[in-house]
Scaffold this motif. Structure first.
Motif, short mmCIF file in Angstrom:
data_model
loop_
_atom_site.label_atom_id
_atom_site.label_comp_id
_atom_site.label_asym_id
_atom_site.label_seq_id
_atom_site.Cartn_x
_atom_site.Cartn_y
_atom_site.Cartn_z
N ARG A 124 0.82 -1.21 0.00
CA ARG A 124 0.00 0.00 0.00
C ARG A 124 0.85 1.26 0.00
NH1 ARG A 124 -3.33 -1.46 5.24
NH2 ARG A 124 -1.15 -1.87 5.80
N SER A 125 2.13 1.13 0.33
CA SER A 125 3.04 2.28 0.34
C SER A 125 3.74 2.47 -1.00
CB SER A 125 4.08 2.13 1.46
OG SER A 125 3.45 2.13 2.72
N PHE A 126 3.39 1.64 -1.99
CA PHE A 126 3.95 1.78 -3.34
C PHE A 126 2.98 2.59 -4.20
CE2 PHE A 126 4.16 0.34 -7.76
CZ PHE A 126 5.50 0.52 -8.04
N TRP A 127 3.51 3.44 -5.07
CA TRP A 127 2.67 4.16 -6.03
C TRP A 127 3.37 4.17 -7.38
CZ3 TRP A 127 4.72 8.23 -8.70
CH2 TRP A 127 5.86 8.84 -8.16
N ALA A 128 2.59 4.27 -8.45
CA ALA A 128 3.15 4.36 -9.80
C ALA A 128 2.11 4.98 -10.72
CB ALA A 128 3.57 2.98 -10.31
N TRP A 129 2.58 5.71 -11.72
CA TRP A 129 1.70 6.32 -12.72
C TRP A 129 1.47 5.33 -13.85
CZ3 TRP A 129 5.32 11.15 -12.90
CH2 TRP A 129 5.08 11.95 -11.77
N GLN A 130 0.27 5.27 -14.35
CA GLN A 130 -0.04 4.36 -15.45
C GLN A 130 0.12 5.01 -16.82
OE1 GLN A 130 -3.92 2.58 -14.58
NE2 GLN A 130 -2.84 0.84 -13.68
N ASP A 131 0.19 6.34 -16.88
CA ASP A 131 0.26 7.01 -18.18
C ASP A 131 1.67 7.46 -18.55
OD1 ASP A 131 0.30 8.86 -16.11
OD2 ASP A 131 -0.67 10.43 -17.29
N LYS A 132 2.62 7.42 -17.62
CA LYS A 132 4.00 7.79 -17.91
C LYS A 132 4.89 7.28 -16.78
CE LYS A 132 3.31 12.43 -15.94
NZ LYS A 132 3.40 13.89 -16.24
N LEU A 133 6.19 7.44 -16.94
CA LEU A 133 7.13 6.91 -15.96
C LEU A 133 7.07 7.70 -14.67
CD1 LEU A 133 9.41 4.98 -15.21
CD2 LEU A 133 11.02 6.60 -16.26
N GLY A 134 6.76 7.02 -13.60
CA GLY A 134 6.75 7.61 -12.28
C GLY A 134 6.40 6.55 -11.26
N LEU A 135 7.19 6.40 -10.22
CA LEU A 135 6.95 5.38 -9.21
C LEU A 135 7.71 5.72 -7.94
CD1 LEU A 135 9.33 2.42 -9.49
CD2 LEU A 135 9.16 3.97 -11.46
N GLY A 136 7.31 5.08 -6.86
CA GLY A 136 8.00 5.27 -5.60
C GLY A 136 7.49 4.30 -4.56
N HIS A 137 8.26 4.13 -3.50
CA HIS A 137 7.85 3.28 -2.38
C HIS A 137 8.35 3.94 -1.11
CE1 HIS A 137 6.58 -1.18 -1.85
NE2 HIS A 137 6.03 -0.42 -0.92
N TRP A 138 7.46 4.04 -0.12
CA TRP A 138 7.81 4.65 1.16
C TRP A 138 8.00 3.57 2.22
CZ3 TRP A 138 3.42 8.89 1.62
CH2 TRP A 138 3.58 9.82 0.57
N GLY A 139 9.05 3.74 3.01
CA GLY A 139 9.21 2.98 4.23
C GLY A 139 8.77 3.85 5.40
N LYS A 140 9.66 4.05 6.36
CA LYS A 140 9.35 4.93 7.48
C LYS A 140 9.10 6.35 6.97
CE LYS A 140 12.38 2.26 10.54
NZ LYS A 140 13.63 2.30 11.35
N ASN A 141 8.01 6.97 7.46
CA ASN A 141 7.69 8.31 6.98
C ASN A 141 6.79 9.03 7.97
OD1 ASN A 141 4.66 8.28 5.92
ND2 ASN A 141 5.59 6.29 5.42
N PHE A 142 6.72 10.36 7.81
CA PHE A 142 5.85 11.20 8.63
C PHE A 142 4.65 11.69 7.84
CE2 PHE A 142 10.27 12.03 10.13
CZ PHE A 142 10.16 11.45 11.39
N CYS A 143 4.45 11.17 6.64
CA CYS A 143 3.45 11.71 5.73
C CYS A 143 2.05 11.24 6.12
CB CYS A 143 3.77 11.29 4.30
SG CYS A 143 3.42 12.55 3.09
N GLN A 144 1.08 12.15 6.07
CA GLN A 144 -0.31 11.82 6.40
C GLN A 144 -1.14 11.56 5.15
OE1 GLN A 144 -1.21 11.42 9.66
NE2 GLN A 144 0.99 11.73 9.97
N GLN A 145 -0.59 11.80 3.97
CA GLN A 145 -1.34 11.62 2.74
C GLN A 145 -1.08 10.26 2.12
OE1 GLN A 145 0.93 14.93 0.86
NE2 GLN A 145 1.07 13.54 -0.90
N LEU A 146 -1.89 9.90 1.12
CA LEU A 146 -1.66 8.65 0.40
C LEU A 146 -0.34 8.73 -0.36
CD1 LEU A 146 -5.24 7.98 -1.01
CD2 LEU A 146 -4.09 6.75 0.84
#
Length: 363
Positions: free
Chosen positions: A82-104
């Protein structure tokens, strides 16, 4: 930065976006980004992957691997899909481990990423950023931008590396070279040593699917001292085609604004690959002949790759191999190119490497 992003968007290669469509069947997608520092003879290869992103299987999760300076290796896993994100229309991705972020999870500005994310990475076609550490004390931080030069194909039309049929679920796994050549500027801190660079050669590719290659080889270099406008990628493998296994290979060259492609549907491609130390690939099409030789006397570094049973050490790599490439006109025999480098990526992977692997028609 905006002009670089517009340039990247204008020639985006096919398959740049994320392929997962929500299915629960076995699935992986992996990305490979290589950046070479000719001044110090070092390479940094970043490998990101996501397995079974629907979650709930023994293999679900992500990973970030780095083959860094002096071919040292670092790997961190991210069990929470659930901490992984990626764009389907162009190159973009990331994965979060420990974080302070409150957003998706999603793309953050570089400053926001630095403040909010304690461990993780994010990547687009033009920006790379991350921070990782492992229990042994190894650590790495990085932030750099990329100016794309060559995607895959000529300047007017970007191509699928595996051909037009790669848009259909025929070949497993899929493979796409995202950027044959680009120029990276920024910094990497690797175990306390800081590497700063400006316009260093960069490369990117990806693969995806629900089946996994049995065996493969790979050669890559875009750091030729005498030929800065040259990018080479050659590779081959045993892949699944509608349930059948076949052995195929290709050679692609971007050189002084022209694309030279040798693939099964337009050329005869041959290879002779040793389990480790020697790579030979040669080919000819209607207009050109090419020969690529890779060699190394270094011990290999093992890296993890997706398999049917999750990430496993099934791949041998070096980022400091020797490579020579020669290209001729077929009709006249006139030489077009002869170049060499000591900063090639060389790889063998999979199983069945008890002996030399020769193409079926390499006589």
């Amino acid at each position: 930065m905006r002009s670089i992003q517009r340039q990247a968007d204008s020639w985006q290669t096919p398959h740049s976006g994320y392929h997962w469509q929500g299915q629960t069947q076995r699935f992986f997608e992996g990305w490979y980004f290589r950046m070479t520092l000719p001044d110090c003879g070092q390479t940094f290869a970043f490998m990101y992957s996501i397995d079974d992103p629907a979650g709930g299987t023994p293999y679900s999760g992500g990973a970030a691997q780095i083959l860094g300076a002096h071919e040292q290796y670092l790997c961190r896993t991210f069990p929470d899909v659930r901490s992984f994100w990626a764009w389907q229309d162009k190159l973009g991705l990331g994965h979060w481990g420990k974080n302070f972020c409150q957003q998706l999870p999603g793309y953050l500005s570089p400053d926001e990423f630095d403040r909010q994310i304690q461990e993780g990475y994010q990547v687009t076609a033009t920006r790379h950023q991350g921070k990782l550490s492992d229990p042994t004390g190894k650590s790495v931080r990085w932030q750099y931008t990329v100016e794309p030069i060559y995607g895959w194909g000529n300047a007017k039309q970007q191509q699928s590396t595996a051909g037009a049929l790669s848009f259909l679920p025929i070949f497993e796994p899929g493979w796409q070279i995202l950027m044959a050549h680009g120029l990276a500027s920024g910094w990497i801190e690797w175990n306390g040593d800081r590497y700063s660079f400006d316009r260093a050669p960069a490369y990117a590719e990806k693969n995806w699917g629900g089946a996994f290659p049995q065996k493969w080889f790979w050669i890559n270099c875009n750091a030729f001292e005498q030929e800065p406008d040259l990018a080479l990628t050659a590779g081959g493998g045993r892949r699944k085609v509608l349930g059948w296994m076949e052995s195929v290979a290709m050679i692609g060259l971007h050189y002084r604004g022209q694309f030279y492609e040798f693939v099964p549907w337009n050329a005869q491609v041959h290879w002779e690959i040793h389990p480790w130390g020697d790579w030979l690939v040669w080919a000819e099409n209607a207009n050109y002949r090419v020969r690529v030789v890779g060699q190394t006397d270094r011990a290999s570094t093992l890296v993890r790759v997706p398999t049917a049973t999750g990430l496993e050490f099934a791949c041998r790599d070096t980022t400091n191999g020797k490579v020579t490439v020669e290209l001729w006109e077929r009709a006249t025999g006139k030489p077009i190119l002869a170049a060499s480098s000591d900063l090639a990526g060389l790889e063998t992977g999979g199983t069945g490497w008890d002996d030399v692997w020769r193409s079926p028609t390499s006589t």
